[in-house]
Design a protein around this motif. Structure first.
Motif, short mmCIF file in Angstrom:
data_model
loop_
_atom_site.label_atom_id
_atom_site.label_comp_id
_atom_site.label_asym_id
_atom_site.label_seq_id
_atom_site.Cartn_x
_atom_site.Cartn_y
_atom_site.Cartn_z
N ALA A 1 38.79 -2.65 -7.76
CA ALA A 1 37.91 -3.64 -8.36
C ALA A 1 36.85 -4.12 -7.39
O ALA A 1 35.71 -4.39 -7.75
N SER A 2 37.21 -4.19 -6.10
CA SER A 2 36.27 -4.66 -5.08
C SER A 2 35.32 -3.57 -4.61
O SER A 2 34.31 -3.84 -3.97
N GLY A 3 35.68 -2.30 -4.89
CA GLY A 3 34.83 -1.19 -4.46
C GLY A 3 35.09 -0.70 -3.06
O GLY A 3 34.49 0.27 -2.62
N ASP A 4 35.98 -1.38 -2.30
CA ASP A 4 36.16 -0.98 -0.90
C ASP A 4 37.55 -0.40 -0.63
O ASP A 4 37.90 -0.18 0.52
N GLY A 5 38.35 -0.17 -1.67
CA GLY A 5 39.65 0.43 -1.45
C GLY A 5 39.54 1.93 -1.31
O GLY A 5 38.75 2.57 -1.99
N ASP A 6 40.31 2.51 -0.41
CA ASP A 6 40.22 3.95 -0.20
C ASP A 6 41.51 4.44 0.44
O ASP A 6 42.32 3.65 0.92
N ALA A 7 41.70 5.75 0.44
CA ALA A 7 42.88 6.36 1.04
C ALA A 7 42.50 7.76 1.49
O ALA A 7 41.49 8.31 1.09
N ASP A 8 43.36 8.33 2.36
CA ASP A 8 43.15 9.69 2.86
C ASP A 8 44.26 10.59 2.36
O ASP A 8 45.44 10.23 2.40
N VAL B 1 30.99 9.04 3.89
CA VAL B 1 30.05 8.05 3.35
C VAL B 1 29.98 8.29 1.86
O VAL B 1 29.58 9.37 1.41
N LEU B 2 30.35 7.28 1.07
CA LEU B 2 30.43 7.45 -0.39
C LEU B 2 29.73 6.30 -1.09
O LEU B 2 29.79 5.15 -0.64
N PRO B 3 29.06 6.58 -2.21
CA PRO B 3 28.49 5.48 -3.01
C PRO B 3 29.59 4.73 -3.73
O PRO B 3 30.58 5.32 -4.18
N VAL B 4 29.44 3.43 -3.83
CA VAL B 4 30.39 2.58 -4.56
C VAL B 4 29.81 2.32 -5.94
O VAL B 4 28.67 1.87 -6.06
N ILE C 1 31.15 3.26 4.26
CA ILE C 1 31.15 4.13 5.43
C ILE C 1 32.42 3.86 6.23
O ILE C 1 32.72 2.71 6.56
N ASP C 2 33.15 4.92 6.53
CA ASP C 2 34.37 4.77 7.34
C ASP C 2 34.03 4.08 8.66
O ASP C 2 32.97 4.30 9.24
N THR C 3 34.97 3.27 9.13
CA THR C 3 34.92 2.57 10.42
C THR C 3 33.92 1.42 10.44
O THR C 3 33.70 0.84 11.50
N THR C 4 33.31 1.07 9.32
CA THR C 4 32.43 -0.09 9.30
C THR C 4 33.16 -1.26 8.64
O THR C 4 34.01 -1.06 7.76
N PRO C 5 32.82 -2.49 9.03
CA PRO C 5 33.60 -3.65 8.55
C PRO C 5 33.23 -4.13 7.16
O PRO C 5 33.77 -5.10 6.69
N GLY C 6 32.30 -3.51 6.48
CA GLY C 6 31.91 -3.95 5.16
C GLY C 6 31.17 -2.88 4.40
O GLY C 6 31.04 -1.74 4.84
N ILE C 7 30.65 -3.23 3.23
CA ILE C 7 29.89 -2.33 2.37
C ILE C 7 28.41 -2.48 2.69
O ILE C 7 27.88 -3.59 2.73
N LEU C 8 27.72 -1.35 2.92
CA LEU C 8 26.29 -1.37 3.18
C LEU C 8 25.57 -1.38 1.82
O LEU C 8 25.76 -0.49 1.01
N THR D 1 18.19 -3.83 3.17
CA THR D 1 19.48 -3.26 3.55
C THR D 1 20.31 -4.37 4.15
O THR D 1 19.82 -5.15 4.98
N SER D 2 21.58 -4.46 3.75
CA SER D 2 22.39 -5.59 4.19
C SER D 2 23.86 -5.22 4.25
O SER D 2 24.28 -4.20 3.68
N ILE D 3 24.62 -6.05 4.92
CA ILE D 3 26.07 -5.89 5.00
C ILE D 3 26.69 -7.27 5.13
O ILE D 3 26.13 -8.16 5.79
N GLU D 4 27.80 -7.48 4.45
CA GLU D 4 28.53 -8.74 4.54
C GLU D 4 29.77 -8.56 5.39
O GLU D 4 30.55 -7.63 5.17
N ILE D 5 29.94 -9.46 6.36
CA ILE D 5 31.07 -9.40 7.29
C ILE D 5 32.00 -10.56 6.99
O ILE D 5 31.56 -11.72 7.01
N PRO D 6 33.28 -10.32 6.71
CA PRO D 6 34.19 -11.45 6.46
C PRO D 6 34.44 -12.26 7.72
O PRO D 6 34.37 -11.74 8.84
N ALA D 7 34.70 -13.54 7.55
CA ALA D 7 35.01 -14.41 8.68
C ALA D 7 36.37 -14.02 9.26
O ALA D 7 37.29 -13.64 8.53
N PRO D 8 36.55 -14.10 10.58
CA PRO D 8 37.86 -13.81 11.18
C PRO D 8 38.93 -14.77 10.66
O PRO D 8 38.63 -15.88 10.22
N GLU D 9 40.17 -14.32 10.68
CA GLU D 9 41.27 -15.15 10.19
C GLU D 9 41.64 -16.25 11.17
O GLU D 9 42.21 -17.26 10.78
#
Length: 697
Positions: free
Chosen positions: A31-38, A511-514, A546-553, A566-574
């Protein structure tokens, strides 16, 4: 298609007469678009264990030397992504009794976060034979989807659906793979060859820590190698070097260095001799003939490359021969397809006709239809079309009819020149090939494809609807339901797919489109909704994972203002304090462009924002004055977009490429993944310093 339940099994021979070559697809959505697996595949002997670590195929070891298994990578779907595996059962060694097909999440992810977990198996023609949906996933970080196994000389499939909370390491250990949790000694000569980590999680950490190059790509982890054991010597043992953890591939691969050797030319005007010269090409016919011949010749001479391109079309691993300008009978007017591919294995032939277009020329439906009919009559398995266009699900490039009365089935596949270049770059820069000569051949092919005269530059034109749609948006006369807006949305998707291919080849990462859409939405309806939004808002948007990046481009093209964002959102640290977060972010962006916009994300309201140039001396300006919780930060760069539809200097397509390259190289490559060493070391263990306490109060 045969639907299976957990624990059920079925004989493949009961589902199809042609199951020697299979395509196994694992799919999921988020649902969030950022889930993935290998995906991973294990070959097991009669005792239920692998014969050795080389029987474990995964991200860093994607193909078997005998062609029995090849991981083909991911393709986007309407709601998520699909990972495909080509399996040639005729090539599976006799002492292998079963093949386990599994997938694993990395980091702290688990399969309960993903929806629509499903495995499907198709035969050589692409016809789906069986499917199995996993509905009970929870906290598991690895899953066995299914198993292909022998019984009385027949291959069967079992729907397994078994999960592991211990991730890829736990799954691999269960089947006899050596997985070292700590670093351990390795011969020094392996360090000299630049062997990298083979474990997927380790590979991601290595890619995240790699230093960016000035033009964008970062150094990908080198393929792992099985180093020879050191010769015994008298006297005390030398101090051992350190070895990366995890299973390693069994075969040394050759890649070309990124830094070119110093030229011996007297001056810069001298041109290096090329195997495939392109400057003299003048006509479209010459370009098509040269491009087809060059590509097919390299496919036949570099097995890894030829196999990579044809396995997705159901071809077996075997001896490949390629031909150009072949004359085939077709009534009173013989036809001459641009090329023919023939693969021989165990006395059987797999054959394909190839139709090529270059320089942006479109495929012609009547021509492709003729080749489909000829292929059906002469027993060819596949017709492959090759052009600068990028194929989209639900939007075929050509319309063809198939005669259902014919027993022999022919499938139609499309390949983009951008995908050819992508696969060549992955092999010679990141994954490696069998020897240096093969690497050089691929390098020459890549140089030819990228030459301005080759005509093989990929998607280059937004189409005839682009200018009318932009004019309609400028004058506010474009109405919802306009078919021209749908055409522009399709062209935008093709452009984004090509951006993913190019960037993925440079980085050596996925690198995959969401695509965010309601579950079950068909492609035509989804694109019609996007076209209506384009008419209303005047904006095209896309997201890349993009693998190894902290968010969605994210990429947004505002056709009213003529600006690309062009932008990216970075979550706040816990853990930690907001001022520490702001300081650390500004510190990470020390080399980023001064005009980078940084915005604090807060719930419900617009947070503080400013350019990096203004924030560098005062990171505390990013903190909300009312002390509301910070959800994260948004980083954005803006660029004027080209006005023309093609690839001229002011062209829209070129401006999108440049915007993505600049943003990745200048911003994304400097960011660390959540949970990285830098973030863990910054966790608060004592009271904040007085300056930070003053801000917090």
């Amino acid at each position: 298609m045969h639907e299976m339940t957990k624990g059920g099994n079925v004989g493949l021979a009961t589902l199809s007469e042609d199951t020697g070559s299979l395509m196994v697809s694992l799919s999921w959505s988020s649902a969030s678009g950022d889930g993935d697996a290998d995906v991973s595949v294990l070959l097991l002997s009669a005792d239920g264990k692998v014969r050795g670590d080389a029987d474990f195929f995964f991200y860093n070891n994607p193909a078997a030397a005998d062609g029995s298994v090849q991981l083909l990578g991911k393709t986007p779907t309407a709601n998520g992504s699909e990972d495909r595996v080509s399996i040639d059962l005729t090539a599976v060694p006799d002492d292998v009794e079963s093949l386990v097909v599994a997938a694993s999440q990395y980091g702290t992810g688990h399969f309960g976060e993903l929806d629509d977990l499903r495995v499907t198996v198709a035969d050589r023609t692409g016809e789906a034979l069986l499917g199995f949906t996993i509905a009970d996933a929870g906290e598991e970080s690895a899953f066995i989807f299914g198993e292909l196994y022998r019984r009385a000389g027949e291959w069967k499939f079992r729907a397994v659906g078994q999960g592991y909370a211990t991730g890829l390491a736990g799954l691999a250990t269960d089947f006899g793979i050596s997985v070292d949790e700590e670093e351990e000694p390795v011969p020094a000569d392996e360090e000299e060859t630049g062997a990298g980590e083979a474990h997927p999680e380790a590979a991601e950490q290595a890619g995240a820590a790699a230093a960016p190059s000035p033009v964008g790509p970062v150094a990908a982890p080198a393929p792992a190698v099985q180093a020879p054991a050191p010769a015994p010597s008298a006297g005390p043992d030398p101090a051992p070097a350190r070895r990366p953890r995890g299973p390693r591939t069994a075969k040394k691969k050759v890649t070309l260095p990124k830094v070119a050797k110093k030229s011996l030319a007297e001056n810069d005007s001298w041109r290096q001799a090329r195997l495939f010269p392109a400057p003299t090409l003048k006509s479209d016919r010459e370009r098509e003939m040269r491009a087809t011949s060059v590509l097919l010749a390299v496919m036949a001479q570099v097995p890894e490359f030829g196999r990579r391109l044809t396995a997705a079309f159901g071809a077996p691993a075997g001896r490949m021969q390629t031909f150009t300008e072949v004359t085939l009978p077709n009534g009173d007017t013989p036809r001459r397809p641009d090329g023919v591919i023939r693969v021989e294995r165990a006395g059987k032939l797999w054959t394909a006709l190839v139709e090529t277009k270059t320089n942006g020329n479109p495929l012609r439906s009547e021509q492709v239809q003729d080749y489909m009919d000829i292929a059906a009559r002469r027993g060819y398995e596949v017709v492959i079309t090759l052009s600068n266009d990028v194929a989209l699900e639900g939007s075929p490039l050509v319309e063809v009819k198939t005669d259902g009365r014919r027993k022999h089935k022919v499938t139609l596949w499309h390949l983009s020149w951008a995908e050819v270049a992508h696969q060549a770059q992955l092999l010679i820069r990141h994954e490696g090939v069998g020897n240096a000569a093969h690497a050089w051949l691929l390098q020459e092919l890549l140089h030819y494809l990228q030459h301005e005269n080759s005509g093989c530059h990929g998607f280059q034109n937004m189409g005839p609807a682009w200018v009318p749609v932009r004019n309609g948006i400028d004058t506010d006369t474009l109405c919802q339901g306009d078919e021209r807006a749908v055409a522009v949305v399709e062209s935008w998707e093709r452009l984004i797919r090509q951006v993913c291919l190019r960037l993925g080849g440079e980085l050596g990462q996925k690198v995959l489109p969401v695509q965010r859409a309601k579950r079950g939405t068909d492609q035509a309806s989804r694109r019609a909704a996007l076209a209506d939004r384009l008419c209303e808002e005047g904006r095209l948007s896309a997201e890349l994972r993009i693998d190894t990046t902290p968010g969605i481009l994210a990429i947004a093209a505002d056709l009213r203002t003529g600006k690309l964002r062009t932008s990216i959102e970075i979550p706040a640290p816990e853990q930690g304090y907001p001022l520490s977060w702001a300081k650390r972010l500004v510190r990470q962006l020390a080399e980023a462009p001064a005009d980078l916009h940084v915005e604090t994300l807060v719930e419900g309201n617009r947070g503080p924002r400013g350019t990096l140039e203004r924030l560098r001396p005062e990171p505390g300006d990013l903190l909300p004055k009312d002390g509301v919780p910070i959800n994260g930060f948004r980083l954005s760069l803006f660029k004027g977009m080209g006005s023309t539809r093609g690839n001229a200097e002011s062209g829209f397509i070129r401006s999108v490429d440049e915007a993505v390259d600049r943003f990745y190289a200048g911003v994304v490559a400097h960011l660390t993944q959540p949970g990285s060493t830098e973030r863990r070391s910054a966790r608060r263990t004592s009271a904040p310093d007085p300056a930070e306490a003053a801000v917090l109060s």
